[in-house]
Write a protein that holds these residues in place. Structure first.
Motif, PDB file in Angstrom:
ATOM      1  N   PHE A  28      19.948 -80.212 104.283  1.00 43.75           N
ATOM      2  CA  PHE A  28      18.772 -79.345 104.388  1.00 43.75           C
ATOM      3  C   PHE A  28      18.472 -78.666 103.061  1.00 43.75           C
ATOM      4  N   ILE A  29      17.173 -78.437 102.833  1.00 42.85           N
ATOM      5  CA  ILE A  29      16.727 -77.553 101.752  1.00 42.85           C
ATOM      6  C   ILE A  29      16.107 -76.338 102.421  1.00 42.85           C
ATOM      7  N   PHE A  30      16.675 -75.169 102.154  1.00 39.43           N
ATOM      8  CA  PHE A  30      16.149 -73.919 102.697  1.00 39.43           C
ATOM      9  C   PHE A  30      15.314 -73.236 101.613  1.00 39.43           C
ATOM     10  N   TYR A  31      14.053 -73.058 101.942  1.00 37.37           N
ATOM     11  CA  TYR A  31      13.087 -72.568 100.961  1.00 37.37           C
ATOM     12  C   TYR A  31      12.504 -71.244 101.442  1.00 37.37           C
ATOM     13  N   GLY A  32      12.421 -70.252 100.562  1.00 35.68           N
ATOM     14  CA  GLY A  32      11.852 -68.965 100.951  1.00 35.68           C
ATOM     15  C   GLY A  32      12.006 -67.938  99.849  1.00 35.68           C
ATOM     16  N   LYS A  33      11.444 -66.777 100.088  1.00 41.24           N
ATOM     17  CA  LYS A  33      11.478 -65.706  99.100  1.00 41.24           C
ATOM     18  C   LYS A  33      12.883 -65.110  99.001  1.00 41.24           C
ATOM     19  N   PRO A  34      13.159 -64.361  97.913  1.00 40.34           N
ATOM     20  CA  PRO A  34      14.482 -63.735  97.772  1.00 40.34           C
ATOM     21  C   PRO A  34      14.786 -62.807  98.944  1.00 40.34           C
ATOM     22  N   GLY A  35      16.054 -62.813  99.364  1.00 41.69           N
ATOM     23  CA  GLY A  35      16.492 -61.887 100.396  1.00 41.69           C
ATOM     24  C   GLY A  35      16.139 -62.286 101.810  1.00 41.69           C
ATOM     25  N   THR A  36      15.714 -63.536 102.032  1.00 39.65           N
ATOM     26  CA  THR A  36      15.344 -63.956 103.381  1.00 39.65           C
ATOM     27  C   THR A  36      16.499 -64.588 104.143  1.00 39.65           C
ATOM     28  N   GLY A  37      17.632 -64.835 103.461  1.00 44.50           N
ATOM     29  CA  GLY A  37      18.807 -65.332 104.172  1.00 44.50           C
ATOM     30  C   GLY A  37      19.098 -66.809 103.993  1.00 44.50           C
ATOM     31  N   LYS A  38      18.575 -67.421 102.941  1.00 47.65           N
ATOM     32  CA  LYS A  38      18.769 -68.858 102.730  1.00 47.65           C
ATOM     33  C   LYS A  38      20.247 -69.208 102.527  1.00 47.65           C
ATOM     34  N   THR A  39      20.896 -68.453 101.647  1.00 47.75           N
ATOM     35  CA  THR A  39      22.326 -68.716 101.398  1.00 47.75           C
ATOM     36  C   THR A  39      23.164 -68.320 102.608  1.00 47.75           C
ATOM     37  N   THR A  40      22.787 -67.252 103.266  1.00 51.97           N
ATOM     38  CA  THR A  40      23.523 -66.782 104.442  1.00 51.97           C
ATOM     39  C   THR A  40      23.554 -67.841 105.534  1.00 51.97           C
TER      40      THR A  40
END
Length: 403
Positions: free
Chosen positions: A39-51
């Motif tokens: 998966f590629i998780f795409y979004g603004k900073p602080g939205t929880g992509k790494t989490t």
């Protein structure tokens, strides 16, 4: 009080992760079905992509590691791929060609599962070969209500004992711009700086006065705001036009804002209000003359003028149609009577012979065919009966048809 509070409160399970119900169902099924898609998780900073990447890796109970594309080297990449079933790759848009060449064969042969994170639009920033081997999920910003609720929980969990009203929690959530990390850091700051445990909204505004706002003109979210601004103007919504317009003002992209405004004046308003183009240019000149903060006055005037004006795209459609005809190869000879006849011998070539000078006729108009004979019946312009354009239609109906 806590050196890295965002890390301490990072969700460890899917139950604590903030996202909409549809996404949560997808994530639940990945874990439930032992699904090892990349998966590629795409979004603004602080939205929880790494989490969410860590939560999924833990939930699948497979060996995994973390790789930062901005700072880790290719030797680390090779080693971590060979030692693990899952690799979390942060900032994958920064993965250079050498590292991509290493990663691609492993992905092609299902030898590694990656959870990649990026703040950049993957359709613009990532190698198509890499992108095509992954599923793309956009992680949206959490709602203000969800953020405020999480801040309440953190206040209680870490015994800050801060006496904060719901209004203040909502302000902290709004102030963060949807960045969970920023919201947590601000709560932590309040716990350190506030001597009085009773915290009023006015005190919070003094400590944290500036809204967190991403003003990177290269991010696709900025172009989303420009697009929404243009479409709101075209849709004649003054409120949405002001909202998106002043978000762009806050970003500092005045050139982008003014370009969209000029385009709307000629593309979407056109002949329905022919003075709109010059009026917008005058408003832009006024802004450049007085600067900010008073510059918001001509900007506001220009935005409302565009939004509230009658709309017609007849000139835009006419120009596009004529260009399409020309680009398709339909370029024909100019009729003889329209050819240049300013030189003495032009009459020998029949150039200019038979031309009727409109100003010699009643109402300064005389019927004659100007298009090449091959395009005699072609019609590029169609009146849309909007605003001033309706008056144009009535005028020429009277002149040409005697109506």
């Amino acid at each position: 009080m806590n050196k890295n509070l965002p890390n301490l409160v990072r969700p460890k399970s899917l139950d604590d992760f903030i996202c909409n119900d549809e996404l949560k169902l997808i994530f639940e099924n990945i874990i439930k079905n032992d699904d090892f898609h990349s998966f590629i998780f795409y979004g603004k900073p602080g939205t929880g992509k790494t989490t969410i990447s860590f939560i999924l890796a833990e939930g699948l109970k497979a060996s995994y590691d973390y790789f930062n594309a901005a700072i880790d080297n290719k030797e680390n990449l090779t080693r971590k791929i060979n030692l693990n079933k899952i690799l979390i790759i942060d900032e994958i848009h920064r993965l250079n060609k050498d590292k991509q060449d290493i990663l691609l064969p492993y992905l092609e042969n299902d030898m590694i599962t990656i959870y990649a994170t990026t703040t950049e639009n993957p359709y613009f920033k990532l190698n198509p070969a890499l992108r095509s081997r992954c599923l793309i999920i956009e992680i949206q910003k959490p709602s203000t209500e969800n953020l405020a609720l999480q801040l309440k929980k953190i206040n209680k969990q870490f015994n800050f004992n801060l006496d904060i009203s719901d209004e203040t929690y909502n302000f902290l959530a709004l102030q963060s711009g949807g960045d969970f990390r920023a919201a947590i850091n601000n709560l932590d700051l309040l716990s350190i700086l506030s001597k009085n445990k009773k915290i009023s909204l006015d005190n919070v505004k003094k400590i944290i006065p500036q809204i967190q706002f991403s003003a990177d003109k290269n991010q696709d979210s900025h172009y989303d705001y420009l697009s929404a601004f243009h479409k709101s103007l075209r849709g004649s919504d003054p409120n949405a036009s002001l909202y998106y317009g002043f978000i762009i003002v806050k970003s500092g992209d005045f050139d982008g804002l003014f370009r969209r405004m000029i385009c709307v004046a000629y593309e979407d308003i056109g002949l329905a209000n022919p003075l709109m183009g010059p009026n917008i240019l005058n408003a832009i000149a006024a802004f450049e003359r007085i600067g900010m903060p008073e510059g918001y006055l001509p900007i506001s005037y220009a935005i409302l003028s565009l939004a509230l004006s009658p709309k017609s795209n007849s000139s835009s459609l006419a120009g596009s149609k004529s260009l399409n005809v020309i680009n398709s190869g339909k370029i024909f000879e100019v009729p003889n009577f329209l050819r240049d006849s300013h030189y003495k011998s032009s009459a020998k070539l029949n150039h200019g012979i038979g031309y009727k000078y409109p100003h010699d006729y009643e109402n300064h108009y005389v019927k004659q065919d100007y298009l090449p004979k091959e395009l005699k019946n072609e019609e590029f312009y169609k009146n849309q009966l909007q605003g001033y354009e309706e008056k144009i239609k009535l005028y020429w109906s009277k002149i040409k048809n005697g109506e």
